[in-house]
Scaffold this active site. Structure first.
Site, mmCIF file in Angstrom:
data_model
loop_
_atom_site.group_PDB
_atom_site.id
_atom_site.type_symbol
_atom_site.label_atom_id
_atom_site.label_comp_id
_atom_site.label_asym_id
_atom_site.label_seq_id
_atom_site.Cartn_x
_atom_site.Cartn_y
_atom_site.Cartn_z
ATOM 1 N N ILE A 86 26.844 55.492 74.725
ATOM 2 C CA ILE A 86 26.977 56.278 75.956
ATOM 3 C C ILE A 86 28.410 56.758 76.147
ATOM 4 C CG2 ILE A 86 27.315 54.236 77.420
ATOM 5 C CD1 ILE A 86 25.624 57.626 78.294
ATOM 6 N N GLU A 163 21.269 51.790 82.081
ATOM 7 C CA GLU A 163 21.228 50.357 82.372
ATOM 8 C C GLU A 163 21.560 49.543 81.130
ATOM 9 O OE1 GLU A 163 18.740 49.118 80.339
ATOM 10 O OE2 GLU A 163 18.201 51.188 79.946
ATOM 11 N N GLY A 305 18.578 53.107 75.852
ATOM 12 C CA GLY A 305 19.012 52.908 77.231
ATOM 13 C C GLY A 305 20.441 53.386 77.414
ATOM 14 N N GLU A 306 21.171 52.737 78.317
ATOM 15 C CA GLU A 306 22.582 53.050 78.599
ATOM 16 C C GLU A 306 22.777 54.412 79.263
ATOM 17 O OE1 GLU A 306 24.958 52.814 75.035
ATOM 18 O OE2 GLU A 306 24.199 50.824 74.482
ATOM 19 N N GLY A 307 21.719 55.169 79.492
ATOM 20 C CA GLY A 307 21.871 56.539 79.982
ATOM 21 C C GLY A 307 22.063 57.544 78.867
#
Length: 340
Positions: A86, A163, A305-307
């Site tokens: 990210i 997240e 994830g992580e955006g």
């Protein structure tokens, strides 16, 4: 001007561009949505942010993940040091990245890149208790909203959410199953990389958890409190506030979409502002998107994830706004339109 009249104006502007009708495909739908959210024929995206909420999960200690729960804290440190996916994608596209300790089982040193609103040192295992108290859940929603209010004051009008929380695909799967009344087997995936045997164990554990909480209702707040993570509940509150602030809301993968599902069941108007950035490779996500009647922009088999999905999709939003604002019309370019 009525809402319908304004929608007609947006569509007319899109259709008047020097292209066949619908030729820019989904970019046209994105342009329409952003113009509609901002209530202008000349929309713009300013000071984009992605907020990554992190929290530890009690359920992670029950054998539902291929990684130990301490990886949550280790990855937060990686975010703060700029080394995660990210970080790379946010730098690449000029997106401001915000990291939030919603409830990690670790004491971080003070860091200007970290917002510390720790609700607790991880949730309880929902295999045998509620993940959090009602007060903790309410506090999560409030803290998430407060973070978004502060970001809005910087001039940001487009915000994505990511997240980090080992075990949170388990929380997401159970919440999805509970809120949509879908069998848990259809919601559970391999998460961080379980093999087939481990996946069956994960499914069994989550089925036992649902049996233990069989008497709990399907109110979204109650479900979040029972099965959620601090990071998921905080993200839900942040999404609701972003909608109240009339920001464009970028939704990442499975975990973020389940948080959005909770927010949607609290305020269905959030769908007007939500752009689903990609279809995750996590098993339940496709079914969840179908239930939300949501069409994701990308399908790259991502499940990090992580955006990251938000960051990768963001340039396409810029392209959508760019063509709406800058592309010539048939009239201005003196190009003949279709005659038949």
């Amino acid at each position: 001007m009525s809402e319908t009249d304004f929608e007609v104006e947006i569509q007319q502007k899109i259709d008047s561009k020097t292209k066949p009708l619908g030729a820019l495909g989904m970019l046209e739908k994105i342009a329409f949505q952003i113009a509609h959210v901002q209530q202008t024929l000349s929309p713009e995206l300013t000071k984009p942010h992605i907020v990554v909420f992190a929290g530890s999960h009690g359920i992670a200690k029950e054998g539902v993940s291929a990684y130990p729960s301490e990886v949550t804290a280790q990855m937060v440190l990686n975010f703060l040091n700029g080394g995660a996916a990210i970080n790379v994608f946010a730098r690449q596209h000029g997106i401001e990245l915000v990291i939030v300790d919603a409830g990690v089982d670790f004491v971080f040193e003070k860091n200007e890149r970290l917002i510390n609103v720790k609700i607790g040192f991880g949730t309880q295992s929902f295999l045998s208790a509620d993940a959090m108290t009602s007060e903790q859940c309410k506090n999560c929603l409030e803290k998430g909203a407060e973070i978004v209010k502060n970001i809005k004051q910087t001039g940001c009008n487009v915000i994505g959410f990511g997240e980090m929380g080992i075990g949170n695909t388990s929380s997401a799967a159970v919440i999805m199953s509970k809120l949509l009344d879908i069998p848990i087997a259809d919601c559970v995936g391999k998460g961080t990389g379980l093999d087939d045997k481990q996946l069956l164990q994960k499914l069994s554990i989550l089925q036992n958890a649902l049996t233990f909480h069989a008497e709990s209702g399907n109110d979204p707040m109650q479900v979040l409190q029972t099965f959620g993570g601090f990071e998921m509940a905080m993200m839900c509150g942040a999404m609701l506030e972003a909608n109240r602030q009339n920001m464009v809301v970028l939704v990442d993968g499975f975990i973020a979409s389940v948080s959005l599902l909770c927010a949607f069941q609290m305020n269905d108007k959030i769908m007007n502002n939500a752009i689903f950035c990609h279809q995750s490779d996590e098993k339940g996500h496709k079914l969840l998107l179908q239930n939300l009647n949501a069409k994701p922009i990308l399908d790259l088999n991502m499940r990090l994830g992580e955006g990251t999905g938000c960051a990768v999709a963001y340039p396409l939003l810029l392209s959508a706004v760019g063509f709406l604002n800058e592309m010539a019309s048939f009239e201005s370019a003196q190009v003949s339109q279709k005659t038949a």
